[in-house]
Design a protein around this motif. Structure first.
Motif, PDB file in Angstrom:
ATOM      1  N   ASP A 131     -21.775 -19.782  26.502  1.00  0.00           N
ATOM      2  CA  ASP A 131     -23.111 -19.220  26.365  1.00  0.00           C
ATOM      3  C   ASP A 131     -23.087 -18.306  25.150  1.00  0.00           C
ATOM      4  O   ASP A 131     -22.250 -17.412  25.063  1.00  0.00           O
ATOM      5  N   GLN A 149     -17.988 -23.928  29.685  1.00  0.00           N
ATOM      6  CA  GLN A 149     -19.351 -23.692  29.215  1.00  0.00           C
ATOM      7  C   GLN A 149     -19.318 -22.460  28.322  1.00  0.00           C
ATOM      8  O   GLN A 149     -18.777 -21.421  28.700  1.00  0.00           O
ATOM      9  N   LYS A 204     -18.083 -21.824  39.290  1.00  0.00           N
ATOM     10  CA  LYS A 204     -18.206 -21.416  37.888  1.00  0.00           C
ATOM     11  C   LYS A 204     -17.715 -19.972  37.766  1.00  0.00           C
ATOM     12  O   LYS A 204     -18.275 -19.075  38.396  1.00  0.00           O
TER      13      LYS A 204
END
Length: 98
Positions: free
Chosen positions: A90, A88, A61
């Motif tokens: 956030d 992803q 990641k």
């Protein structure tokens, strides 16, 4: 994004017409544009929110960047298209409220 084009419109072109049609061609890119709007729990758009984006490939990641929402809570960012990658996002509320 990886593509760029520039088109100059002269005063002469604007003087001689009420509508101007110009074609701009960009080469195909290996990127895609992700856009969105950040809202609070009451549905109000949130200016100044921070969106961190991570690329996930297998167990790895990597943070690849971040963006801050505009005054309307909107954001846009470009990511590279990869068959085996996931992304992803956030989202963090603004630290300073206007």
């Amino acid at each position: 994004m990886g593509c760029y084009a520039e088109k100059i419109i002269t005063p002469r072109q604007l003087r001689t017409t009420t509508a101007l049609w110009e074609n701009v061609t960009l080469r195909r890119s290996n990127e895609t544009l992700l856009t969105g709007t950040v809202c609070d729990s009451g549905g109000e758009r949130m200016a100044g929110a921070v969106i961190c984006i991570y690329q996930i490939c297998g167990r790895v990641k990597n943070m690849i960047g971040y963006v801050v929402t505009n005054q309307y809570g909107e954001f846009a960012l470009a990511v590279e298209k990869r068959k085996k990658s996931r992304y992803q996002l956030d989202v963090y509320g603004p630290v300073i409220k206007g």
